[in-house]
Design an enzyme around this catalytic site. Structure first.
Site, PDB file in Angstrom:
ATOM      1  N   CYS A 188      39.497  38.233  40.353  1.00 28.09           N
ATOM      2  CA  CYS A 188      38.069  38.303  40.030  1.00 28.09           C
ATOM      3  C   CYS A 188      37.835  37.872  38.575  1.00 28.09           C
ATOM      4  O   CYS A 188      37.908  36.693  38.274  1.00 28.09           O
ATOM      5  CB  CYS A 188      37.516  39.693  40.330  1.00 28.09           C
TER       6      CYS A 188
ATOM      7  N   HIS B 190      38.644  40.303  46.044  1.00 25.38           N
ATOM      8  CA  HIS B 190      39.452  41.496  45.778  1.00 25.38           C
ATOM      9  C   HIS B 190      40.476  41.725  46.899  1.00 25.38           C
ATOM     10  O   HIS B 190      40.178  42.406  47.880  1.00 25.38           O
ATOM     11  CB  HIS B 190      38.547  42.722  45.658  1.00 25.38           C
TER      12      HIS B 190
ATOM     13  N   GLU C 189      42.878  43.682  46.838  1.00 21.20           N
ATOM     14  CA  GLU C 189      43.241  45.101  46.839  1.00 21.20           C
ATOM     15  C   GLU C 189      42.216  45.968  47.563  1.00 21.20           C
ATOM     16  O   GLU C 189      42.445  47.162  47.769  1.00 21.20           O
ATOM     17  CB  GLU C 189      43.430  45.587  45.400  1.00 21.20           C
TER      18      GLU C 189
END
Length: 201
Positions: A89, A182, A184
């Site tokens: 990001c 993202h 994650e």
């Protein structure tokens, strides 16, 4: 293996720490996983720590502003040959700015938006399915026309809002990759596989 997550003061950093820790445990070899905030240690300290992999976390603000990006810019400028670096990001946006590109306001801000992507199947995208949905939290994007020849686009939004927006970058000669989304996040399909590709590369 010794891995650093450079925290740009983002709430997703804990998720990143947890998933990367799980990946390192899979390897069944000794490892060290550190989280350091972007203003906690000077660049020379990070350089001398000899990390095997560095992940630059998401975060608020603009990557051209040292108040938000801190020592992350120095890592991208100086440590891309060894060790490999992954920007997430804000980390990918920093890639664009550090190497001469522009990061501008997106037409539509994305806060918890799922989008499908098409990717080149290389690097961190190796073995990932085409059309996977990824989670987006960003109001800034890399401006394609401004990108230097040193950077290649590795992924884009393939449909829906923001179609065509850059979701992945790779440096052509340095071991630096970035993703705008993202991996994650629990909402990103195959996000753990992407992070595993980076750790195991």
């Amino acid at each position: 293996m010794k891995v650093l997550i450079l925290d740009n003061y983002d709430s997703f950093t804990f998720n990143l720490y947890q998933i990367v820790g799980e990946i390192l445990e899979e390897r069944e070899k000794p490892f060290q996983l550190d989280v350091i905030r972007n203003d906690e240690k000077p660049f020379e300290w990070i350089k001398s720590a000899n990390y095997d992999k560095i992940i630059i976390s998401p975060g608020p603000g603009h990557p051209a502003d040292p108040a938000y990006f801190g020592v992350s810019a120095d890592i991208l400028k100086e440590l891309g040959k060894t060790p490999p670096v992954l920007g997430i990001c804000l980390g990918m946006q920093g890639m664009a700015t550090v190497f001469g590109g522009e990061v501008v306001r997106a037409n539509i801000a994305m806060h918890g938006k799922l989008s499908p992507i098409e990717h080149d199947g290389k690097g961190v995208f190796s073995g990932l399915t085409q059309g996977i949905e990824i989670m987006r939290y960003h109001s800034l994007v890399a401006k394609e026309i401004s990108l230097p020849n040193d950077l290649e686009i590795t992924a884009r939004v393939s449909a829906g809002e923001g179609k065509g927006e850059i979701m992945g970058l790779r440096h052509k000669s340095l071991k630096i990759e970035g993703v705008q989304f993202h991996p994650e996040s629990f909402g990103s399909e195959e996000g753990k596989c992407l992070l595993r590709n980076f750790i195991n590369s």
